[in-house]
Design an enzyme around this catalytic site. Structure first.
Site, PDB file in Angstrom:
ATOM      1  N   GLU A  90       5.169  13.611  19.247  1.00 27.28           N
ATOM      2  CA  GLU A  90       5.717  13.723  17.722  1.00 27.28           C
ATOM      3  C   GLU A  90       5.126  14.552  17.071  1.00 27.28           C
ATOM      4  OE1 GLU A  90       5.634  10.686  14.758  1.00 27.28           O
ATOM      5  OE2 GLU A  90       7.823  10.685  14.400  1.00 27.28           O
TER       6      GLU A  90
ATOM      7  N   GLU B  69       6.721  -0.283  12.742  1.00 23.99           N
ATOM      8  CA  GLU B  69       7.817   0.751  13.010  1.00 23.99           C
ATOM      9  C   GLU B  69       7.332   2.086  13.061  1.00 23.99           C
ATOM     10  OE1 GLU B  69      11.008  -0.075  13.421  1.00 23.99           O
ATOM     11  OE2 GLU B  69      10.811  -2.306  12.638  1.00 23.99           O
TER      12      GLU B  69
ATOM     13  N   CYS C 202      11.309   9.933  11.458  1.00 23.09           N
ATOM     14  CA  CYS C 202      10.976   9.007  12.727  1.00 23.09           C
ATOM     15  C   CYS C 202      12.315   9.132  13.885  1.00 23.09           C
ATOM     16  CB  CYS C 202      10.615   7.538  12.485  1.00 23.09           C
ATOM     17  SG  CYS C 202      12.121   6.792  11.640  1.00 23.09           S
TER      18      CYS C 202
ATOM     19  N   LYS D 179       1.007  -1.290  -0.037  1.00 29.61           N
ATOM     20  CA  LYS D 179      -0.075   0.156  -0.019  1.00 29.61           C
ATOM     21  C   LYS D 179       0.899   1.142  -0.025  1.00 29.61           C
ATOM     22  CE  LYS D 179      -2.950   3.241   1.663  1.00 29.61           C
ATOM     23  NZ  LYS D 179      -1.823   4.228   1.279  1.00 29.61           N
TER      24      LYS D 179
HETATM   25  P1  NAD Z   1       0.522   7.505   8.985  1.00 27.79           P
HETATM   26  O1  NAD Z   1       0.332   6.640  10.221  1.00 27.79           O
HETATM   27  O2  NAD Z   1      -0.555   8.339   8.799  1.00 27.79           O
HETATM   28  O3  NAD Z   1       0.531   6.715   7.336  1.00 27.79           O
HETATM   29  C1  NAD Z   1       1.360   5.696   7.066  1.00 27.79           C
HETATM   30  C2  NAD Z   1       0.820   4.924   6.066  1.00 27.79           C
HETATM   31  O4  NAD Z   1      -0.271   4.057   6.823  1.00 27.79           O
HETATM   32  C3  NAD Z   1       0.360   5.510   4.927  1.00 27.79           C
HETATM   33  O5  NAD Z   1       0.571   4.593   3.683  1.00 27.79           O
HETATM   34  C4  NAD Z   1      -1.294   5.493   5.282  1.00 27.79           C
HETATM   35  O6  NAD Z   1      -2.004   5.376   3.989  1.00 27.79           O
HETATM   36  C5  NAD Z   1      -1.741   4.322   5.966  1.00 27.79           C
HETATM   37  N1  NAD Z   1      -2.754   3.946   6.757  1.00 27.79           N
HETATM   38  C6  NAD Z   1      -3.045   5.190   7.661  1.00 27.79           C
HETATM   39  N2  NAD Z   1      -4.295   4.775   7.982  1.00 27.79           N
HETATM   40  C7  NAD Z   1      -4.301   3.370   7.816  1.00 27.79           C
HETATM   41  C8  NAD Z   1      -5.209   2.156   8.404  1.00 27.79           C
HETATM   42  N3  NAD Z   1      -6.213   2.402   9.313  1.00 27.79           N
HETATM   43  N4  NAD Z   1      -5.010   0.987   7.947  1.00 27.79           N
HETATM   44  C9  NAD Z   1      -3.821   0.623   7.176  1.00 27.79           C
HETATM   45  N5  NAD Z   1      -2.893   1.596   6.696  1.00 27.79           N
HETATM   46  C10 NAD Z   1      -3.298   2.967   7.216  1.00 27.79           C
HETATM   47  O7  NAD Z   1       1.821   8.093   9.168  1.00 27.79           O
HETATM   48  P2  NAD Z   1       2.541   9.157   8.002  1.00 27.79           P
HETATM   49  O8  NAD Z   1       2.105  10.452   8.969  1.00 27.79           O
HETATM   50  O9  NAD Z   1       2.497   9.200   6.969  1.00 27.79           O
HETATM   51  O10 NAD Z   1       3.989   9.102   8.410  1.00 27.79           O
HETATM   52  C11 NAD Z   1       4.777   9.498   9.477  1.00 27.79           C
HETATM   53  C12 NAD Z   1       4.782   8.739  10.738  1.00 27.79           C
HETATM   54  O11 NAD Z   1       5.755   7.437  10.331  1.00 27.79           O
HETATM   55  C13 NAD Z   1       5.647   9.104  11.865  1.00 27.79           C
HETATM   56  O12 NAD Z   1       5.025   8.932  12.919  1.00 27.79           O
HETATM   57  C14 NAD Z   1       6.962   8.674  11.745  1.00 27.79           C
HETATM   58  O13 NAD Z   1       7.952   8.602  12.898  1.00 27.79           O
HETATM   59  C15 NAD Z   1       6.801   7.203  11.204  1.00 27.79           C
HETATM   60  N6  NAD Z   1       7.918   6.619  10.565  1.00 27.79           N
HETATM   61  C16 NAD Z   1       8.601   5.446  11.299  1.00 27.79           C
HETATM   62  C17 NAD Z   1       9.722   5.094  10.825  1.00 27.79           C
HETATM   63  C18 NAD Z   1      10.437   4.006  11.575  1.00 27.79           C
HETATM   64  O14 NAD Z   1      11.198   3.153  11.068  1.00 27.79           O
HETATM   65  N7  NAD Z   1       9.991   3.694  12.836  1.00 27.79           N
HETATM   66  C19 NAD Z   1      10.121   5.295   9.690  1.00 27.79           C
HETATM   67  C20 NAD Z   1       9.544   6.357   8.919  1.00 27.79           C
HETATM   68  C21 NAD Z   1       8.297   7.078   9.530  1.00 27.79           C
END
Ligand code: NAD
Length: 533
Positions: free
Chosen positions: A429, A296, A330, A221
């Protein structure tokens, strides 16, 4: 010291209103499809705009409902392309394709799978410029950062292609005479991979290569804000000769597209990178049906600057950690923890280093915009609340006024001090170029501050005292502890992941990623010595 909880301000549906409500709603809006900036529109088929379709079984496919999302350039707010908005039925189609292709893929030797991954990596190298241009356009990253990210994704591919010649198991002793045991790794089946847009090609590589080398097929996705890079990668896998159906991409909103992937009975492992809030829901849903889950998640990463640190060097790393990729990492260093005796001096050095940063998408710019308008607004709202909570904005705090940047989603690099340890901005965050600066009296107080939060992804300390550095690194609650560096993650062969609210204990990449994407089997032989002639 009072503990800080990342969820202190979160409110889920049905929770009564509290004083935290305003702050909570800033964050919650990110995940409410109704509040998304991208609009679902029914464009006519003659519309000349570039359209990105799902990639299923080696072909482009429109979503079954024919609805489209707009993908905008964060630098200037212009629509770059239209993206198919997948329904649950579209996800089902992709999962069926992946399920049907998986046995043949798993039947190839790991060495042959590794060679195919090597071919994908070669295609990535050939297309490195195109990939970097796409990352730069979709995320607003300056060109050198986009190129660096593509280079990192390629290295990730190199590492896991080589794993085809390793995929080591263990050889085990036995308490039974003539019994010989060893372990082998076997595929899980179909992997559902869900990624965010912050480092889009790195995120894709980070998950896809280990999933494939273990013999899984994939349904990814893609992130709403970086669909083009997922599409380019899909086409690269085809050119490299990956069999149709082994790698599939669905585009669209977290709900329904991501949600359906998490719920689908034929998805054997879910690997999610994204916010802690969504990660919790995913772990719960997939956990119900005992699918393997790797989440993650977010981070609130401290950098401690001790009284014996090289202040210029420390400021350089703080600035990189807090503001590179516009703070959308992150591992972003968002809590700057400074010893009292050098606080005033370090603050001046840090402000001077921050003032050197340049915003834009030109070669050499320090940072670009944040990913979308909603995220820019979240950051400004959170800063207003921080001011009400007693925070002083030391620099930044608003959008830049330069005429070429005003249309984009820019936030000036921002430092805040004067916040209490349990202020919302300290606990949660923000995912933008904003860091708060805190005063501590000694190393114990610094450690207590670092460990009071609910996240535990990365940490760093600046000191010339090796005993102090080692003492801190051993005790800090974080999956990564760096000495005299920034809060940066791992290299392809190093495990990365967090304690507490930063994940569920899995580690990607490195050899540890294989534990996410494979089943371990213990095979034993009994040698029938009496039959040996
Ligand atoms: P998000 O959680 O809003 O979205 C991430 C992904 O999840 C997107 O593709 C989104 O469409 C999908 N998603 C959203 N709701 C969903 C659901 N109900 N079911 C399944 N999928 C769903 O995150 P974001 O704002 O796009 O990204 C930023 C976040 O990612 C920050 O919290 C950051 O710290 C984290 N991040 C973590 C790492 C790590 O390795 N720990 C690396 C990069 C980013």
């Amino acid at each position: 010291m009072k503990g800080r909880s990342e969820s202190s301000g979160f409110l889920f549906a049905g929770t009564p209103l509290t004083p935290h409500f305003l702050f909570a709603s800033i964050y919650r809006n990110k995940h409410c499809p109704a509040c998304l900036r991208i609009l679902v529109r029914n464009y006519s088929s003659e519309d000349p705009m570039h359209k990105i379709q799902n990639w299923i079984d080696g072909q482009d496919l429109d979503s079954s409902e024919g609805a489209w999302l707009e993908n905008r350039n964060p630098h200037n707010d212009e629509v770059i392309n239209l993206v198919t908005n997948s329904t649950s039925a579209d996800v089902d189609t992709a999962v069926a394709a992946a399920k049907s292709a998986q046995p043949e893929w798993a039947g190839m030797t790991p060495v042959a799978r590794g060679q195919l991954l090597g071919a994908i990596v070669s295609e990535m190298r050939n297309s490195a410029r195109e990939l970097a241009n796409c990352v730069a356009m979709e995320t607003g990253k300056p060109p050198q950062d986009a190129a660096g990210e593509v280079g990192g994704a390629i290295l990730q591919g190199d590492y896991f292609a080589g794993e085809g010649m390793r995929l080591y198991g263990r050889s085990l002793t036995s308490g039974m005479t003539d019994k010989h045991s060893h372990t082998v790794r076997q595929p899980r089946g179909v992997a559902g991979l869900i990624v965010p847009a912050n480092t889009p090609i790195a995120n894709i590589a980070w998950k896809t290569f280990p999933a494939l080398i273990c013999g899984n097929s994939v349904v990814m996705k893609a992130a709403e804000d970086s669909p083009g890079i997922a599409d380019l990668f899909a086409k690269i896998t085809k050119r490299a000769g990956l069999p149709d159906g082994v790698f599939n991409v669905v585009h669209g909103l977290g709900n329904p597209a991501g949600q359906r992937l998490v719920e689908h009975q034929d998805i054997d492992v879910i690997s999610f990178t994204g916010s802690t809030q969504v990660g919790r829901m995913i772990a719960q849903t997939a956990g119900q049906r005992l699918a393997r889950v790797s989440v993650e998640l977010g981070g609130k990463n401290p950098i401690v600057v001790c009284d014996d640190a090289d202040l210029n060097e420390a400021a350089k790393w703080v600035v990189l950690s807090a503001f590179s990729n516009a703070g959308q990492r992150c591992a972003s260093g968002s809590l700057i923890v400074v010893f009292d005796t050098i606080y005033d001096e370090f603050r001046e050095v840090l402000l001077a280093a921050t003032a050197e940063l340049t915003l834009g998408v030109h070669e050499g710019a320090s940072l670009g915009p944040v990913i979308n308008r909603r995220q820019q607004e979240n950051i400004f709202s959170a800063l207003e609340l921080a001011k009400e909570a007693g925070g002083n904005i030391l620099c930044g705090g608003s959008a830049p006024t330069d005429s070429e940047l005003t249309a984009g989603y820019y936030v000036q690099p921002t430092l805040v001090d004067g916040l209490s340890n349990d202020a919302d901005m300290v606990a949660q965050e923000l995912f933008g170029p904003v860091a708060s600066v805190h005063r501590v009296h000694n190393i114990q107080e610094a450690l207590d501050f670092c460990n009071a939060g609910s996240y535990g992804l990365t940490s760093a300390i600046h000191t010339t005292n090796v005993d102090r550095a080692m003492w801190f690194a051993q005790r800090v609650k974080a999956g990564v502890a760096n000495v005299n560096m920034g809060t940066y993650g791992s290299e392809p062969h190093m495990p990365f992941g967090g304690f507490g609210a930063s994940g569920n204990g899995t580690r990607e990449p490195g050899i540890e990623a294989l534990d996410v994407y494979s089943e371990l089997k213990n095979i034993s032989f009994l040698v029938r010595s009496n039959l040996v002639t």
